[in-house]
Design a protein around this motif. Structure first.
Motif, short mmCIF file in Angstrom:
data_model
loop_
_atom_site.label_atom_id
_atom_site.label_comp_id
_atom_site.label_asym_id
_atom_site.label_seq_id
_atom_site.Cartn_x
_atom_site.Cartn_y
_atom_site.Cartn_z
N GLY A 86 0.84 -1.19 0.00
CA GLY A 86 0.00 0.00 0.00
C GLY A 86 0.87 1.24 0.00
N ILE B 131 2.29 1.00 4.66
CA ILE B 131 3.54 0.24 4.84
C ILE B 131 4.38 0.74 6.01
N SER C 196 10.72 -2.70 -5.39
CA SER C 196 10.26 -1.33 -5.14
C SER C 196 11.41 -0.37 -4.91
N ALA C 197 11.14 0.91 -5.17
CA ALA C 197 12.10 1.96 -4.81
C ALA C 197 12.29 2.01 -3.30
N CYS C 198 11.43 1.33 -2.54
CA CYS C 198 11.57 1.29 -1.07
C CYS C 198 12.80 0.50 -0.64
N ASN D 187 6.56 4.68 -7.53
CA ASN D 187 5.13 5.05 -7.35
C ASN D 187 4.28 5.06 -8.64
N GLN E 38 7.72 17.70 0.20
CA GLN E 38 8.40 16.43 -0.07
C GLN E 38 8.18 16.08 -1.55
N ILE F 280 4.75 17.28 -3.57
CA ILE F 280 3.37 16.82 -3.34
C ILE F 280 2.40 17.98 -3.57
N PRO G 50 1.83 10.15 8.13
CA PRO G 50 3.04 9.50 7.59
C PRO G 50 3.54 10.21 6.32
N1 GDD Z 1 -0.97 8.02 0.78
C1 GDD Z 1 -1.07 9.35 0.90
N2 GDD Z 1 -2.31 9.91 1.11
N3 GDD Z 1 0.04 10.11 0.81
C2 GDD Z 1 -0.10 11.45 0.91
C3 GDD Z 1 -1.34 12.08 1.11
C4 GDD Z 1 -2.50 11.26 1.23
O1 GDD Z 1 -3.62 11.73 1.41
N4 GDD Z 1 -1.15 13.42 1.16
C5 GDD Z 1 0.16 13.62 0.99
N5 GDD Z 1 0.81 12.43 0.88
C6 GDD Z 1 2.26 12.28 0.78
C7 GDD Z 1 2.86 11.26 1.77
O2 GDD Z 1 3.00 11.83 3.07
C8 GDD Z 1 4.21 10.96 1.12
O3 GDD Z 1 5.17 11.91 1.54
C9 GDD Z 1 3.91 11.15 -0.37
O4 GDD Z 1 2.62 11.78 -0.49
C10 GDD Z 1 3.86 9.84 -1.14
O5 GDD Z 1 3.05 8.94 -0.43
P1 GDD Z 1 2.63 7.50 -1.00
O6 GDD Z 1 2.26 7.61 -2.41
O7 GDD Z 1 1.61 6.93 -0.05
O8 GDD Z 1 3.91 6.59 -0.77
P2 GDD Z 1 5.50 6.68 -1.10
O9 GDD Z 1 5.80 7.36 -2.37
O10 GDD Z 1 6.20 7.20 0.11
O11 GDD Z 1 5.81 5.13 -1.25
C11 GDD Z 1 5.07 4.42 -2.24
O12 GDD Z 1 5.85 4.19 -3.37
C12 GDD Z 1 6.78 3.15 -3.24
C13 GDD Z 1 7.54 3.03 -4.55
O13 GDD Z 1 8.10 4.24 -4.93
C14 GDD Z 1 4.44 3.20 -1.61
O14 GDD Z 1 3.33 2.79 -2.41
C15 GDD Z 1 5.37 2.05 -1.53
O15 GDD Z 1 4.63 0.87 -1.20
C16 GDD Z 1 6.05 1.86 -2.88
O16 GDD Z 1 6.94 0.78 -2.82
#
Ligand code: GDD
Ligand code: NAD
Length: 343
Positions: free
Chosen positions: A82, A87, A122-124, A182, A222, A258, A282
């Motif tokens: 997710g 995660i 993943s990039a993680c 992502n 970020q 973002i 998070p």
């Molecule tokens: N999920 C989410 N929801 N993130 C938000 C939101 C919101 O409403 N608003 C702002 N964000 C910000 C988060 O705080 C984070 O800094 C950024 O958007 C990206 O969040 P995500 O898309 O949830 O995850 P990620 O980029 O940190 O990690 C994802 O990508 C990886 C691969 O690059 C995850 O999906 C990992 O599982 C995946 O491996």
């Protein structure tokens, strides 16, 4: 050895009930392959386009053995995954679920004589200390070691990448390892706690009234790069066909904050909204971008769809889903119940 683009193969896609798997099954069918999907759940939003669908728990070795039987190739996409809200908690559960699935899938595929096995990493996996600034240096494949991956989810991905390498060395099964950055697009999770930023923000914008406000996790400065699903599927097919066996980034190198993502979604929606930042939510790494040098070198290709372009169909699909959900007499979509920080 590179595989001819035209040869029809028997292909298993695990995680075929999920986002990327669903799109990949459609693409492989359109290419003329025999496609078996496997997942613990049926596809959530549309019927599968595959020839067969096994609704099985891939943490069980017997189910993995049944799924790989008679297959030439496996795209192993199933995972407990997710966005960062999901995660960054449940480290033990995610690690146990994904370890069981990945070890049994790799092992059973190798025992069954599968010709080629693609693992979705993943990039993680990349070290936290290289992702401390919004203007991050794009991450190269070799940056993964010395390791300091994302707790739980990222560490397990890195371990399984190495397992693929060992199985190739010791047992001969050809493996391909992709590190997604992502991915977004229609048919992706947009609510329930597992949604990633593009889908979460699309949902929030769709639900907000024009001139109102929306909540954003973090200070909005970020950064990330986001890849549209069509590019993702194209990259997967190209990598599987190639002769490259080491981990490869698959993402765009279009770095955005973002807040910029929010502006792009608002533009697609034709709405003006006030941003309310919440730094208690998070946030994950401060900045993350993909270095695509090796991708270009290996595949002679890289993703081309800009965020501004890909968000349009993504937003339209999510807004449509929300309208359908809210319609009188609408039948509720099945949702996986996960406890994660709600927006
Ligand atoms: N999920 C989410 N929801 N993130 C938000 C939101 C919101 O409403 N608003 C702002 N964000 C910000 C988060 O705080 C984070 O800094 C950024 O958007 C990206 O969040 P995500 O898309 O949830 O995850 P990620 O980029 O940190 O990690 C994802 O990508 C990886 C691969 O690059 C995850 O999906 C990992 O599982 C995946 O491996
Ligand atoms: P998704 O959650 O939509 O799909 C994953 C699928 O795995 C789900 O349908 C889920 O039901 C299935 N699954 C989970 N546990 C299972 C089990 N025990 N047995 C059988 N199936 C099970 O995720 P996605 O976005 O399609 O991701 C596909 C793969 O790509 C995953 O391995 C994920 O870790 C990886 N990945 C995705 C992204 C992204 O941005 N989408 C980024 C990095 C890595």
């Amino acid at each position: 050895m590179a595989i001819s683009a035209s040869a029809s193969q028997r292909i298993l896609v695990t995680g075929a009930g999920g986002f990327i798997g669903h799109h990949l099954v459609s693409r492989l069918k359109a290419m003329g392959h025999f496609v078996r999907g496997a997942d613990i759940k049926m596809p959530e939003y549309e019927a599968s386009a595959g020839d067969e669908f096994l609704k099985v728990d891939l943490r069980e070795p017997g189910n993995c053995a049944a799924a790989v039987k008679g297959m030439d190739q496996v795209y192993h996409l199933a995972a407990d995954m997710g966005g960062i809200g999901y995660i960054s908690q449940s480290h033990a559960e995610i690690t146990v679920n994904n370890t069981l699935m990945d070890v049994h899938m790799v092992n059973e595929a190798s025992r069954a004589g599968v010709g080629r096995f693609l693992y979705s990493s993943s990039a993680c996996v990349y070290p936290a200390h290289l992702q401390l600034q919004p203007d991050v240096t794009p991450l190269k494949e070799d940056d993964a070691f010395p390791a300091q991956p994302e707790e739980g989810y990222g560490l397990e991905k890195l371990y399984t990448e190495k397992l693929c390498e060992y199985v190739t060395e010791d047992y001969g099964m050809e493996t391909r390892v992709v590190r997604f950055h992502n991915v977004y697009g229609p048919l992706g999770t947009y609510d329930g706690g597992r949604e990633k930023a593009p889908a979460a923000i699309s949902r929030k914008v769709a639900l907000a009234r024009d001139g109102g406000s929306l909540d954003i996790w973090g200070d909005g400065r970020q950064t990330r790069s986001f890849m549209y699903i069509d590019d993702c599927v194209e990259g997967l097919v190209r990598l599987m066909r190639s002769d490259y066996g080491l981990p490869l980034n698959l993402g765009t190198d279009e770095l955005v904050t973002i807040d910029e993502l929010v502006d792009i979604v608002c533009e697609a929606a034709g709405k003006t909204l006030v941003k309310r930042h919440d730094t208690t939510k998070p946030q994950g790494v401060r900045g993350r971008n993909s270095d695509n040098s090796r991708l270009r070198e290996v595949l002679g290709w890289e993703p081309t769809i800009h965020l501004r372009e890909g968000i349009v169909p993504t937003y339209a699909w999510i807004a449509g889903q929300l309208m359908a959900d809210a319609a009188p007499g609408a039948v509720a979509q099945p949702r996986s119940a996960v406890a994660a920080p709600s927006a």
